[in-house]
Design a protein around this motif. Structure first.
Motif, PDB file in Angstrom:
ATOM      1  N   ALA A  57     -20.828 -20.529  14.575  1.00  0.00           N
ATOM      2  CA  ALA A  57     -20.659 -19.635  13.422  1.00  0.00           C
ATOM      3  C   ALA A  57     -19.177 -19.349  13.193  1.00  0.00           C
ATOM      4  CB  ALA A  57     -21.436 -18.338  13.635  1.00  0.00           C
ATOM      5  N   ALA A  65     -31.528 -24.197  12.345  1.00  0.00           N
ATOM      6  CA  ALA A  65     -32.664 -24.863  12.993  1.00  0.00           C
ATOM      7  C   ALA A  65     -32.525 -24.698  14.501  1.00  0.00           C
ATOM      8  CB  ALA A  65     -32.666 -26.344  12.609  1.00  0.00           C
ATOM      9  N   ASN A  66     -31.291 -24.750  14.970  1.00  0.00           N
ATOM     10  CA  ASN A  66     -31.000 -24.663  16.404  1.00  0.00           C
ATOM     11  C   ASN A  66     -31.471 -23.341  17.019  1.00  0.00           C
ATOM     12  OD1 ASN A  66     -29.670 -25.591  18.825  1.00  0.00           O
ATOM     13  ND2 ASN A  66     -28.047 -24.133  18.352  1.00  0.00           N
ATOM     14  N   ILE A  67     -31.147 -22.206  16.372  1.00  0.00           N
ATOM     15  CA  ILE A  67     -31.511 -20.911  16.983  1.00  0.00           C
ATOM     16  C   ILE A  67     -33.026 -20.704  16.914  1.00  0.00           C
ATOM     17  CG2 ILE A  67     -31.202 -19.417  14.927  1.00  0.00           C
ATOM     18  CD1 ILE A  67     -30.214 -18.514  18.532  1.00  0.00           C
ATOM     19  N   ALA A  91     -31.645 -20.950   6.954  1.00  0.00           N
ATOM     20  CA  ALA A  91     -30.944 -21.694   5.898  1.00  0.00           C
ATOM     21  C   ALA A  91     -30.552 -23.036   6.478  1.00  0.00           C
ATOM     22  CB  ALA A  91     -29.707 -20.934   5.430  1.00  0.00           C
ATOM     23  N   MET A  92     -30.940 -24.066   5.801  1.00  0.00           N
ATOM     24  CA  MET A  92     -30.575 -25.415   6.269  1.00  0.00           C
ATOM     25  C   MET A  92     -30.937 -26.436   5.200  1.00  0.00           C
ATOM     26  SD  MET A  92     -33.613 -25.632   9.093  1.00  0.00           S
ATOM     27  CE  MET A  92     -33.453 -23.885   9.424  1.00  0.00           C
ATOM     28  N   THR A 136     -25.299 -17.466  12.828  1.00  0.00           N
ATOM     29  CA  THR A 136     -25.249 -18.809  13.425  1.00  0.00           C
ATOM     30  C   THR A 136     -24.491 -19.776  12.510  1.00  0.00           C
ATOM     31  OG1 THR A 136     -27.414 -19.372  12.517  1.00  0.00           O
ATOM     32  CG2 THR A 136     -27.388 -18.422  14.740  1.00  0.00           C
ATOM     33  N   GLY A 137     -24.314 -20.985  13.010  1.00  0.00           N
ATOM     34  CA  GLY A 137     -23.384 -21.931  12.397  1.00  0.00           C
ATOM     35  C   GLY A 137     -23.909 -22.728  11.233  1.00  0.00           C
ATOM     36  N   ASP A 182     -26.428 -18.939  25.360  1.00  0.00           N
ATOM     37  CA  ASP A 182     -25.220 -18.301  24.835  1.00  0.00           C
ATOM     38  C   ASP A 182     -25.547 -16.828  24.570  1.00  0.00           C
ATOM     39  OD1 ASP A 182     -26.722 -18.307  22.517  1.00  0.00           O
ATOM     40  OD2 ASP A 182     -25.356 -19.539  21.337  1.00  0.00           O
ATOM     41  N   ILE A 225     -23.539 -23.154   6.708  1.00  0.00           N
ATOM     42  CA  ILE A 225     -22.612 -22.955   5.609  1.00  0.00           C
ATOM     43  C   ILE A 225     -22.811 -21.563   4.977  1.00  0.00           C
ATOM     44  CG2 ILE A 225     -23.887 -23.855   3.596  1.00  0.00           C
ATOM     45  CD1 ILE A 225     -20.535 -25.178   4.632  1.00  0.00           C
TER      46      ILE A 225
END
Ligand code: FMN
Length: 317
Positions: free
Chosen positions: A43, A92-94, A123-124, A13-14, A105, A16
């Protein structure tokens, strides 16, 4: 352990930390594991699908409606192919989407369609990670049986310091291998010994050997992965303690004997991979032995033979 023939579906996922998925894919691929990568649109802002395609040896899926490949309902076939479904890094989104059954998606839809064990490595930013909404989603997902590799604390790419850094890739790899391993030693208690012993002569000197402890640690890790409860009695080594294993550090052969005898009654299996010193100095000098011009000899006495003692005990029981 042999993992060839196993399939890991890896959602990226998107965040860093998406670039760290490349290292993970490379490690898993080297173990003979089939890796099917699904990247979210975001991502792809961080890592080129081509990189993960080359590292995994498989086409990377990014788009649910791409018809440019032999026909199959791909989110269903991928969901079924997975022995483990891992999301690394997990935004956090997924976490929010999967906790609430959102399927908008390819990744979130395939996640909902899988019956395989699901593992997240979040990771965030620290404030995002600590937000009650994110924490509640994590609690919900854990309650439903999802596995988590907790993020580490440290300096984050956004400049903040705190919890939210992607866990070490080795740790994530180990958690995935763990999830792939059949738990055929469940209910067993295994005691493993590892490493050298040190036999002190004075407060600063000891007799020892070159054992690294690697073999004992690998055996303990395998038994743990196969579901056993593991006690690892370890001489002084330069290895990280094993997660989920009861670690008993010892120094001398006599310490090791005592620890083994204590663990014995609860053990179904004892594996002695330690290099226990056969001899120890006959005396221990309380003060550092002074240097003299003459040669010096050290009198040695026999250490207990732990293996023989266990054998005798077994014959007596
Ligand atoms: C430079 C940058 C870094 C980001 N890093 C993270 C991150 O580490 N964790 C996270 O949850 N979101 C991060 N985001 C926000 C996500 O990209 C955003 O929430 C996005 O909607 C996630 O989509 P996805 O879960 O479908 O990949 C970042 C955004 C940008 C622009």
């Amino acid at each position: 352990m042999n993992f060839s023939g196993k399939t890991v579906v890896l959602g990226v996922t998107g965040g860093i930390a998406a670039y760290k998925a490349c290292d993970l894919v490379s490690r898993l691929h080297k173990k003979g594991i089939q890796i099917r990568v699904i990247m979210t649109e975001h991502a792809c802002e961080f890592v080129q699908p081509l990189t993960l395609e080359v590292l995994s040896g498989n086409r990377v899926v990014t788009d649910m409606f791409n018809r440019d490949f032999p026909w199959e309902v791909e989110h269903i076939s991928l969901a079924k192919a997975a022995d483990v479904f891992a999301v690394v890094p997990a935004t956090a989104n997924i976490l929010g989407k999967y906790a609430h059954g959102v399927a908008d998606d390819m990744l979130s839809t395939t996640l909902l369609a899988t019956r395989a064990p699901v593992l997240f490595a979040p990771a965030m930013n620290t404030a995002m990670y600590e937000h009650p909404a994110v924490q509640e989603n994590i609690t919900t997902l854990k309650r439903r049986g999802c596995l988590f590799v907790e993020p580490a604390s440290g300096h984050l790419a956004c400049g903040d310091t705190g919890k939210g850094k992607l866990a070490d890739v080795e740790k994530i790899e180990q958690a995935i291998l763990d999830a792939l391993t059949e738990k055929d030693m469940q209910g067993m208690h295994v005691t493993v010994t590892a490493g050298p012993t040190r036999e002190a002569m004075d407060p600063v000197r000891f007799l020892s050997n070159h054992s690294t402890g690697k073999m004992g640690y690998a055996i303990a890790r395998s038994a743990k992965m196969r579901g056993a409860e593991v006690t690892l009695i370890s001489g002084p080594v330069a290895l990280e303690p094993l997660d989920g294993v009861r670690m008993i550090p010892v120094t001398s052969a006599c310490d090791m004997r005592e620890a083994v005898m204590q663990a014995l009654p609860q053990s179904d299996l004892v594996i002695k991979a330690a290099a226990v010193g056969d001899y120890r100095p006959a005396t221990f000098q309380d003060d550092k032995i002074k240097k003299h011009d003459d040669d010096m000899s050290v009198s040695l006495v026999r250490n207990p033979d732990i293996l023989a003692e266990i054998g005798e005990k077994r014959r007596d029981d």
